[in-house]
Design a protein around this motif. Sequence first.
Motif, PDB file in Angstrom:
ATOM      1  N   PRO A   1       0.898  -0.908   0.499  1.00  0.00           N
ATOM      2  CA  PRO A   1       0.264   0.427  -0.012  1.00  0.00           C
ATOM      3  C   PRO A   1       0.470   1.415  -0.043  1.00  0.00           C
ATOM      4  O   PRO A   1       1.795   0.895   0.739  1.00  0.00           O
ATOM      5  N   GLU A   2       0.409   2.505  -0.422  1.00  0.00           N
ATOM      6  CA  GLU A   2       1.373   3.520  -0.897  1.00  0.00           C
ATOM      7  C   GLU A   2       0.922   4.342   0.325  1.00  0.00           C
ATOM      8  O   GLU A   2       1.967   4.929   0.558  1.00  0.00           O
ATOM      9  N   TYR A   3       0.049   3.935   1.419  1.00  0.00           N
ATOM     10  CA  TYR A   3      -0.518   4.817   2.807  1.00  0.00           C
ATOM     11  C   TYR A   3       1.287   4.560   3.800  1.00  0.00           C
ATOM     12  O   TYR A   3       1.724   3.252   3.818  1.00  0.00           O
ATOM     13  N   LEU A   4       1.406   5.659   4.334  1.00  0.00           N
ATOM     14  CA  LEU A   4       2.368   4.976   5.604  1.00  0.00           C
ATOM     15  C   LEU A   4       2.080   3.987   7.127  1.00  0.00           C
ATOM     16  O   LEU A   4       0.761   3.770   6.562  1.00  0.00           O
ATOM     17  N   GLY A   5       2.416   3.861   7.577  1.00  0.00           N
ATOM     18  CA  GLY A   5       2.280   2.369   8.359  1.00  0.00           C
ATOM     19  C   GLY A   5       2.469   1.278   8.541  1.00  0.00           C
ATOM     20  O   GLY A   5       1.965   0.065   7.776  1.00  0.00           O
ATOM     21  N   LEU A   6       3.271   0.842   9.046  1.00  0.00           N
ATOM     22  CA  LEU A   6       3.814  -0.319   9.241  1.00  0.00           C
ATOM     23  C   LEU A   6       3.953  -1.115  10.077  1.00  0.00           C
ATOM     24  O   LEU A   6       4.051  -2.380  10.440  1.00  0.00           O
ATOM     25  N   GLU A   7       2.323  -0.883  10.741  1.00  0.00           N
ATOM     26  CA  GLU A   7       2.097  -2.043  11.693  1.00  0.00           C
ATOM     27  C   GLU A   7       0.344  -1.392  12.217  1.00  0.00           C
ATOM     28  O   GLU A   7       0.637  -0.060  11.740  1.00  0.00           O
ATOM     29  N   CYS A   8      -0.101  -2.692  12.952  1.00  0.00           N
ATOM     30  CA  CYS A   8      -1.167  -1.636  13.086  1.00  0.00           C
ATOM     31  C   CYS A   8      -1.731  -3.117  14.301  1.00  0.00           C
ATOM     32  O   CYS A   8      -1.701  -4.149  14.121  1.00  0.00           O
ATOM     33  N   SER A   9      -3.096  -2.533  15.048  1.00  0.00           N
ATOM     34  CA  SER A   9      -3.868  -3.726  15.672  1.00  0.00           C
ATOM     35  C   SER A   9      -6.016  -3.915  14.766  1.00  0.00           C
ATOM     36  O   SER A   9      -6.004  -2.304  14.320  1.00  0.00           O
ATOM     37  N   GLY A  10      -6.062  -4.412  15.038  1.00  0.00           N
ATOM     38  CA  GLY A  10      -7.252  -4.559  14.099  1.00  0.00           C
ATOM     39  C   GLY A  10      -8.271  -5.429  14.811  1.00  0.00           C
ATOM     40  O   GLY A  10      -7.839  -6.928  15.317  1.00  0.00           O
ATOM     41  N   ARG A  11      -9.214  -5.818  13.735  1.00  0.00           N
ATOM     42  CA  ARG A  11     -10.096  -6.977  13.474  1.00  0.00           C
ATOM     43  C   ARG A  11     -10.086  -7.500  12.234  1.00  0.00           C
ATOM     44  O   ARG A  11     -10.564  -6.135  11.158  1.00  0.00           O
ATOM     45  N   ILE A  12     -10.192  -8.545  12.163  1.00  0.00           N
ATOM     46  CA  ILE A  12     -10.287  -9.187  11.277  1.00  0.00           C
ATOM     47  C   ILE A  12     -11.887  -8.908  10.151  1.00  0.00           C
ATOM     48  O   ILE A  12     -12.534  -9.753  10.957  1.00  0.00           O
ATOM     49  N   VAL A  13     -12.036  -8.449   9.085  1.00  0.00           N
ATOM     50  CA  VAL A  13     -13.201  -8.214   8.308  1.00  0.00           C
ATOM     51  C   VAL A  13     -13.727  -9.005   6.609  1.00  0.00           C
ATOM     52  O   VAL A  13     -14.997  -8.826   6.470  1.00  0.00           O
ATOM     53  N   ALA A  14     -12.591  -9.514   6.241  1.00  0.00           N
ATOM     54  CA  ALA A  14     -12.949 -10.349   5.371  1.00  0.00           C
ATOM     55  C   ALA A  14     -11.384 -11.011   4.657  1.00  0.00           C
ATOM     56  O   ALA A  14     -10.571 -10.552   5.206  1.00  0.00           O
ATOM     57  N   LEU A  15     -12.094 -12.643   3.965  1.00  0.00           N
ATOM     58  CA  LEU A  15     -10.970 -13.093   3.947  1.00  0.00           C
ATOM     59  C   LEU A  15     -10.420 -13.330   2.339  1.00  0.00           C
ATOM     60  O   LEU A  15     -11.834 -13.595   1.389  1.00  0.00           O
ATOM     61  N   GLY A  16      -9.632 -12.695   2.039  1.00  0.00           N
ATOM     62  CA  GLY A  16      -8.944 -13.128   0.871  1.00  0.00           C
ATOM     63  C   GLY A  16      -9.116 -14.590   0.346  1.00  0.00           C
ATOM     64  O   GLY A  16      -9.075 -15.480   0.839  1.00  0.00           O
ATOM     65  N   PRO A  17      -8.895 -14.616  -1.119  1.00  0.00           N
ATOM     66  CA  PRO A  17      -8.529 -15.711  -1.451  1.00  0.00           C
ATOM     67  C   PRO A  17      -7.384 -17.121  -1.458  1.00  0.00           C
ATOM     68  O   PRO A  17      -6.709 -16.854  -1.472  1.00  0.00           O
ATOM     69  N   GLY A  18      -8.023 -17.995  -0.923  1.00  0.00           N
ATOM     70  CA  GLY A  18      -6.642 -18.507  -0.265  1.00  0.00           C
ATOM     71  C   GLY A  18      -6.371 -18.815   1.202  1.00  0.00           C
ATOM     72  O   GLY A  18      -5.596 -19.614   1.591  1.00  0.00           O
ATOM     73  N   THR A  19      -7.441 -17.665   1.999  1.00  0.00           N
ATOM     74  CA  THR A  19      -7.433 -17.888   3.131  1.00  0.00           C
ATOM     75  C   THR A  19      -8.268 -18.838   3.802  1.00  0.00           C
ATOM     76  O   THR A  19      -8.498 -18.804   5.643  1.00  0.00           O
ATOM     77  N   GLU A  20      -9.076 -19.251   3.190  1.00  0.00           N
ATOM     78  CA  GLU A  20     -10.049 -20.037   4.244  1.00  0.00           C
ATOM     79  C   GLU A  20      -9.335 -20.948   4.927  1.00  0.00           C
ATOM     80  O   GLU A  20     -10.362 -21.117   6.177  1.00  0.00           O
ATOM     81  N   ASP A  21      -8.482 -21.805   5.160  1.00  0.00           N
ATOM     82  CA  ASP A  21      -7.981 -22.850   5.501  1.00  0.00           C
ATOM     83  C   ASP A  21      -7.067 -22.211   6.478  1.00  0.00           C
ATOM     84  O   ASP A  21      -5.969 -23.105   6.590  1.00  0.00           O
ATOM     85  N   SER A  22      -7.119 -20.768   7.174  1.00  0.00           N
ATOM     86  CA  SER A  22      -5.432 -20.386   6.707  1.00  0.00           C
ATOM     87  C   SER A  22      -5.578 -20.318   8.787  1.00  0.00           C
ATOM     88  O   SER A  22      -4.344 -19.521   9.680  1.00  0.00           O
ATOM     89  N   GLY A  23      -6.755 -20.468   9.429  1.00  0.00           N
ATOM     90  CA  GLY A  23      -6.864 -20.448  10.843  1.00  0.00           C
ATOM     91  C   GLY A  23      -7.799 -18.839  11.106  1.00  0.00           C
ATOM     92  O   GLY A  23      -8.011 -19.305  12.476  1.00  0.00           O
ATOM     93  N   HIS A  24      -7.465 -18.138  10.106  1.00  0.00           N
ATOM     94  CA  HIS A  24      -8.221 -17.138  10.908  1.00  0.00           C
ATOM     95  C   HIS A  24      -9.672 -16.681  10.346  1.00  0.00           C
ATOM     96  O   HIS A  24      -9.779 -17.350   9.293  1.00  0.00           O
ATOM     97  N   ARG A  25     -10.095 -16.581  10.757  1.00  0.00           N
ATOM     98  CA  ARG A  25     -11.305 -15.832  11.018  1.00  0.00           C
ATOM     99  C   ARG A  25     -12.295 -14.127  10.535  1.00  0.00           C
ATOM    100  O   ARG A  25     -11.656 -14.140  11.542  1.00  0.00           O
ATOM    101  N   VAL A  26     -13.101 -13.919   9.707  1.00  0.00           N
ATOM    102  CA  VAL A  26     -13.555 -12.888  10.548  1.00  0.00           C
ATOM    103  C   VAL A  26     -13.782 -12.642  12.030  1.00  0.00           C
ATOM    104  O   VAL A  26     -14.789 -13.462  12.591  1.00  0.00           O
ATOM    105  N   GLY A  27     -13.775 -11.480  12.472  1.00  0.00           N
ATOM    106  CA  GLY A  27     -14.038 -11.094  13.768  1.00  0.00           C
ATOM    107  C   GLY A  27     -12.891 -11.583  14.927  1.00  0.00           C
ATOM    108  O   GLY A  27     -12.840 -10.574  15.930  1.00  0.00           O
TER     109      GLY A  27
END
Length: 333
Positions: free
Chosen positions: A58-84
């Motif tokens: 991404p072109e915007y500044l910011g090298l770290e963050c915290s937050g909540r997952i709101v959507a899963l991209g292709p190929g991440t359904e079995d990654s162990g991560h869930r929306v929320g």
Amino acid sequence: MRAIVVSAPGGPENLTWQEVPDPEPGPGEVLVEVAATAVNRGDISQREGHYPPPPGAPEYLGLECSGRIVALGPGTEDSGHRVGDEVCALLSGGGYAERVAVPVGQLLPVPKGVGLVEAAALPEVACTVWANVFRTAALREGESLLVHGGASGIGTFAIQAARAFGARVLTTAGSEAKLERCRELGADVAVNYRSEDFAARVREETGGRGVDVVLDIMGGSYLEANLRSLAVGGRLVVIGLMGGRRAELDLGRMLVKRLSVHAATLRSRPLEEKAEIVSQVAERVWPLVEKGTIRPVVDRVLPLSRAAEAHRVLEESGHVGKILLVTDEQHSP
């Protein structure tokens, strides 16, 4: 969404909080709704036009963050991560925004006992310290570490981590208040670089031996003194160039003392290498955070719309630890 945009390379006044297109998570990525991000020296370099994001970031500044997952991209359904899921993340850019797409390999869980906003203070410093002090320089129990800028975000974390893994810690800072804070975090020796020759003090405090590892943010202006500070077999790791990028290297001193000098950034490393670092941080460092042995050090929390103010504070070194930025909705004076 809204994000901080750099209108033109230059000073903090060129940071504007404005509407921008929403990001879309690509293959292997999730979309995170940002709760908080943190201000880093790399953000200032990018704002000034000296540190562009790597290709595809991404072109915007910011090298770290915290937050909540709101959507899963292709190929991440079995990654162990869930929306929320509440997460924090190491980024190549984009943290100064309301949402950011993050490779799954750069996600970390919010440690138990750490708040969601506070967790934004951890990913970049934890991964930088782990990658450079413990992987590259291979600091071991019973050895000694000299940390420059001990009151910085990197410094406050490095002091705690080195002590947690059984090393003796020496550090530099520029005021008595900052030196005292470094001691409170576990530094055995704190040196005022404005009034003392830190290399002479290091030699004195180590009985003439020197330290095993130096973690340096200054670069050229500190090179000779850093080499004088190292013990036989010592390792210097340069992660910043606040003191310039050029200096004369005394190869004779390096040969006699069998020294090594490493220089590295984290942002431009391949995704696979960053994922490996993040995985090791989760395994080796996060348990210490959850026990309270290592704690995030937060100087202040400001809304993202006041990013220019946060940059000024960082540039004036008027802080101890991390400066966090949150979305306006999350900010409470």
